[in-house]
Design a protein around this motif. Structure first.
Motif, short mmCIF file in Angstrom:
data_model
loop_
_atom_site.label_atom_id
_atom_site.label_comp_id
_atom_site.label_asym_id
_atom_site.label_seq_id
_atom_site.Cartn_x
_atom_site.Cartn_y
_atom_site.Cartn_z
N THR A 150 1.90 -4.11 3.47
CA THR A 150 3.11 -3.38 3.82
C THR A 150 2.97 -1.96 3.30
O THR A 150 2.68 -1.75 2.12
CB THR A 150 4.36 -4.04 3.19
OG1 THR A 150 4.52 -5.35 3.72
CG2 THR A 150 5.61 -3.22 3.47
N ILE A 151 3.17 -1.00 4.19
CA ILE A 151 3.07 0.40 3.79
C ILE A 151 4.39 0.84 3.16
O ILE A 151 5.46 0.58 3.70
CB ILE A 151 2.75 1.29 5.01
CG1 ILE A 151 1.37 0.95 5.57
CG2 ILE A 151 2.82 2.77 4.64
CD1 ILE A 151 1.07 1.61 6.90
N ILE A 152 4.27 1.49 2.01
CA ILE A 152 5.44 2.12 1.40
C ILE A 152 5.21 3.62 1.44
O ILE A 152 4.17 4.13 1.02
CB ILE A 152 5.64 1.66 -0.06
CG1 ILE A 152 5.91 0.15 -0.12
CG2 ILE A 152 6.80 2.43 -0.70
CD1 ILE A 152 6.08 -0.39 -1.53
N CYS A 153 6.19 4.34 1.97
CA CYS A 153 6.14 5.79 2.04
C CYS A 153 7.32 6.34 1.24
O CYS A 153 8.43 5.80 1.34
CB CYS A 153 6.21 6.25 3.50
SG CYS A 153 6.14 8.04 3.73
N GLU A 154 7.09 7.38 0.45
CA GLU A 154 8.11 7.86 -0.48
C GLU A 154 8.49 9.33 -0.20
O GLU A 154 8.25 10.21 -1.02
CB GLU A 154 7.59 7.74 -1.91
CG GLU A 154 7.26 6.31 -2.31
CD GLU A 154 6.57 6.21 -3.66
OE1 GLU A 154 6.46 5.10 -4.18
OE2 GLU A 154 6.13 7.26 -4.20
N PRO A 155 9.11 9.60 0.93
CA PRO A 155 9.48 10.98 1.25
C PRO A 155 10.72 11.43 0.50
O PRO A 155 11.62 10.64 0.23
CB PRO A 155 9.75 10.92 2.75
CG PRO A 155 10.28 9.53 2.95
CD PRO A 155 9.52 8.66 1.98
N GLY A 156 10.76 12.70 0.16
CA GLY A 156 11.96 13.28 -0.43
C GLY A 156 12.30 14.56 0.32
O GLY A 156 13.22 14.62 1.12
N ARG A 157 11.49 15.59 0.06
CA ARG A 157 11.69 16.90 0.69
C ARG A 157 11.76 16.79 2.21
O ARG A 157 12.59 17.43 2.85
CB ARG A 157 10.52 17.81 0.29
CG ARG A 157 10.66 19.26 0.72
CD ARG A 157 9.32 19.99 0.56
NE ARG A 157 8.65 19.68 -0.67
CZ ARG A 157 8.75 20.40 -1.79
NH1 ARG A 157 9.51 21.46 -1.81
NH2 ARG A 157 8.07 20.05 -2.87
N PHE A 210 0.87 -1.18 0.00
CA PHE A 210 0.00 0.00 0.00
C PHE A 210 0.91 1.23 0.00
O PHE A 210 1.44 1.62 1.03
CB PHE A 210 -0.90 -0.03 1.24
CG PHE A 210 -2.01 0.99 1.24
CD1 PHE A 210 -3.18 0.76 0.53
CD2 PHE A 210 -1.90 2.17 1.96
CE1 PHE A 210 -4.22 1.68 0.54
CE2 PHE A 210 -2.92 3.10 1.98
CZ PHE A 210 -4.09 2.86 1.27
N ASP A 211 1.11 1.80 -1.18
CA ASP A 211 2.07 2.88 -1.37
C ASP A 211 1.37 4.22 -1.24
O ASP A 211 0.55 4.60 -2.09
CB ASP A 211 2.72 2.73 -2.75
CG ASP A 211 3.90 3.66 -2.95
OD1 ASP A 211 3.95 4.70 -2.27
OD2 ASP A 211 4.76 3.36 -3.81
N ILE A 212 1.69 4.95 -0.17
CA ILE A 212 1.01 6.21 0.13
C ILE A 212 1.72 7.43 -0.46
O ILE A 212 1.35 8.57 -0.18
CB ILE A 212 0.85 6.39 1.66
CG1 ILE A 212 2.23 6.45 2.35
CG2 ILE A 212 0.03 5.26 2.23
CD1 ILE A 212 2.16 6.71 3.85
N GLY A 213 2.73 7.19 -1.29
CA GLY A 213 3.45 8.30 -1.89
C GLY A 213 4.25 9.06 -0.86
O GLY A 213 4.58 8.56 0.21
N GLY A 214 4.55 10.29 -1.18
CA GLY A 214 5.29 11.15 -0.26
C GLY A 214 4.58 12.47 -0.10
O GLY A 214 3.37 12.51 -0.02
N GLY A 215 5.35 13.54 -0.10
CA GLY A 215 4.73 14.86 -0.11
C GLY A 215 4.68 15.59 1.21
O GLY A 215 4.20 16.73 1.27
N LEU A 216 5.13 14.95 2.31
CA LEU A 216 5.10 15.64 3.60
C LEU A 216 5.86 16.97 3.50
O LEU A 216 7.01 17.00 3.08
CB LEU A 216 5.75 14.78 4.69
CG LEU A 216 4.84 13.87 5.52
CD1 LEU A 216 5.66 13.20 6.61
CD2 LEU A 216 3.67 14.62 6.12
#
Length: 402
Positions: free
Chosen positions: A254-261, A219-225
Motif C-alpha cells: 500500500t502506497i502512503i503519500c504525505e503531501p502538505g504544501r 511503502f511510504d514515499i513521503g511528500g514534498g511535491l
C-alpha cells in the motif's frame, strides 16, 4: 476572492483559506494513485488548523504527524487512527507511550537508538509497536538546503545497510512489528528524477527484505511535491504517481503519500494592511501591520511570495520597494526590491501562496497576537480560528505573577 471584503469584516493581519481548492488538490492526487492501494496522509505540519485537518479527514485522508500534539490534532479532527503515522527524529518516551496507547498505524523510526527505545517501551507496556523505518537514500533533491532531507549530511533517517540491520532486529523482537518503510528526500520538489531514483533504491531494499521473510506492507514515499510560487515547473500528480509505480514491479504494498504544501499552499493568502510609506535615502519601504512573526518564510528561507496591492485609489506611479513589518528585526520583510504602485494608509497587501507553513510557523514574538484564520467554502466564509488577544498571550503566565 473578495479580499477587501474579508479585510473589512475580519480586520488584518488575516489568513484566508480556500477549502474547495484543498479538496481539488486532494482528489487529483488520490486519483493519480488509483491503480494501487493508497493512503493520502496529509502532512499536518503544513497547516495544522483543526478545521483544515477535518476537511481532509472528511475526504478519507490520513495524517503524517511529527509530534504527539499533531497526533492528537488528527484524532480530534476525525482522522482514522489506522491512517496516522508518527514521524520525527526526536520522540520522547512519553510521546512514544501515548502513541502506542492510541494504537495508530505505525511509528516511523529514524535511528537505531530510537528503535531500541521503542522496543523497550513496548515491552514494558506489553504491547506490539507497529513500525516503519525511514531510509535515507542519499539522493540530492535539488531543492533549498534547509528543506532537503534525503542526503547523508541531513539528520533524517538511516542508510541502507543500517536499515537492513534494524529490520532484522525488529523481526526478531517480540514487541516490534516492522510493517512499513519510508523515505522523504525533501520539500518543494520540482524535479521527478530524484524522486524516482530514491523510490528505486528503497523498492530494491523491500525486495531484499521480503527475501528474508520481512513482509513490508506499507511503502511510504513521503511528500514534498512542489507548487508554483513564481515560475517553477511543477510535477504533475499523474507523472509523480507513474514514476513511483514504475519502481514497484512485483511488490504488493500500500502506497502512503504525505503531501502538505501541495494540498494547501496555493489555497491560502495572507492579508496585511498598509500603515504608511517611508523613504530612507533612495530606499522606499511600505510598512504594513503584518510581520515576520505572522509569516516567516521570506525571512527564514528568503522565500518568494507573489505580492498584490489592492488600493481604493489607483496610482500609476510604480517603483521598487521593500514590504516590511513592525517587528524589531532587520529580517522582518515579505519582499525586497519589488515593483509596486504608490500606496496609501489602509491599502491592502495580499501575500499569495500562504496556505502552507504560514500560520503554523507563526509566533508571538514582540508580544504580537497571531492572526485570525478564515475558511472559504462554496462561496461562504467562516472563522476557523479567532484572532488572539493579549489575554491569550499571558494566560499561561498570569497565575505565576509574583
Amino acid at each position: 476572492m473578495n479580499f477587501l471584503e474579508f479585510a473589512k469584516k475580519y480586520d488584518t493581519p488575516l489568513y484566508v483559506y480556500d477549502f474547495n481548492h484543498f479538496e481539488k488538490q486532494y482528489n487529483e492526487l488520490k486519483q493519480a494513485f488509483k491503480a494501487r492501494k493508497s493512503i493520502i496522509a496529509y502532512a499536518i505540519k503544513a497547516n495544522s488548523n483543526l478545521s483544515v485537518i477535518k476537511k481532509f479527514a472528511s475526504l478519507g485522508s490520513g495524517a503524517d504527524c511529527v509530534s504527539i500534539g499533531e497526533v492528537k490534532r488528527a484524532l480530534l479532527a476525525g482522522v482514522d487512527k489506522y491512517k496516522i503515522i508518527f514521524s520525527g527524529v526526536g520522540k520522547r518516551d512519553d510521546e512514544i507511550k501515548e502513541a502506542l496507547d492510541k494504537d495508530i498505524l505505525m511509528l516511523n523510526v529514524e535511528s537505531e537508538a530510537e528503535l531500541k527505545r521503542i522496543d523497550e517501551i513496548a515491552k514494558s507496556m506489553n504491547k506490539e509497536a507497529r513500525i516503519s523505518i525511514r531510509v535515507n537514500p542519499d539522493i540530492d533533491p535539488k531543492t533549498h538546503p534547509y528543506i532537503s532531507t534525503g542526503l547523508s549530511e541531513n539528520k533524517f533517517g538511516v542508510d541502507i545497510e543500517s536499515a537492513k540491520k534494524m529490520y532484522i532486529y525488529a523481526k526478531k523482537s517480540k514487541n516490534l512489528n516492522p510493517i512499513g518503510i519510508h523515505f522523504h528526500i525533501g520539500s518543494q520538489l520540482t524535479e521527478l528524477n530524484p524522486i524516482k531514483e530514491a523510490s528505486e533504491i528503497v523498492a530494491n531494499l523491500v525486495r531484499s527484505l521480503k527475501a528474508i521473510n520481512i513482509d513490508i506492507k506499507f511503502f511510504d514515499i513521503g511528500g514534498g511535491l512542489g507548487i508554483k510560487y513564481k515560475d517553477e515547473d511543477t510535477i504533475k500528480p499523474y507523472d509523480y504517481a507513474q514514476a513511483i509505480l514504475s519502481t514497484l514491479s512485483g511488490l504488493d504494498v500500500t502506497i502512503i503519500c504525505e503531501p502538505g504544501r501541495f494540498l494547501v499552499g496555493n489555497g491560502g493568502w495572507f492579508l496585511t494592511k498598509v500603515l504608511y510609506e517611508k523613504i530612507n535615502g533612495d530606499k522606499r519601504f511600505v510598512i504594513v501591520d503584518g510581520a515576520m512573526n505572522d509569516l516567516i518564510r521570506p525571512s527564514l528561507y528568503n522565500a518568494y511570495h507573489k505580492v498584490e496591492v489592492i488600493s481604493s485609489v489607483k496610482n500609476p506611479q510604480i517603483s521598487k520597494a521593500n514590504i516590511v513589518g513592525p517587528v524589531c528585526e532587520s529580517g522582518d520583510f515579505f519582499a525586497k526590491d519589488i515593483e509596486v504602485p504608490q500606496t496609501n494608509p489602509g491599502d491592502l497587501i495580499v501575500i499569495h501562496s500562504a496556505g502552507a507553513y504560514g500560520f503554523t510557523m507563526s509566533s508571538n514574538y514582540n508580544t504580537r497576537p497571531r492572526p485570525c484564520e478564515i475558511a472559504i467554502e462554496d462561496g461562504k466564509d467562516r472563522v476557523i480560528r479567532r484572532r488572539e488577544t493579549f489575554e491569550d498571550l499571558i494566560a499561561c503566565e498570569i497565575d505565576y505573577l509574583i
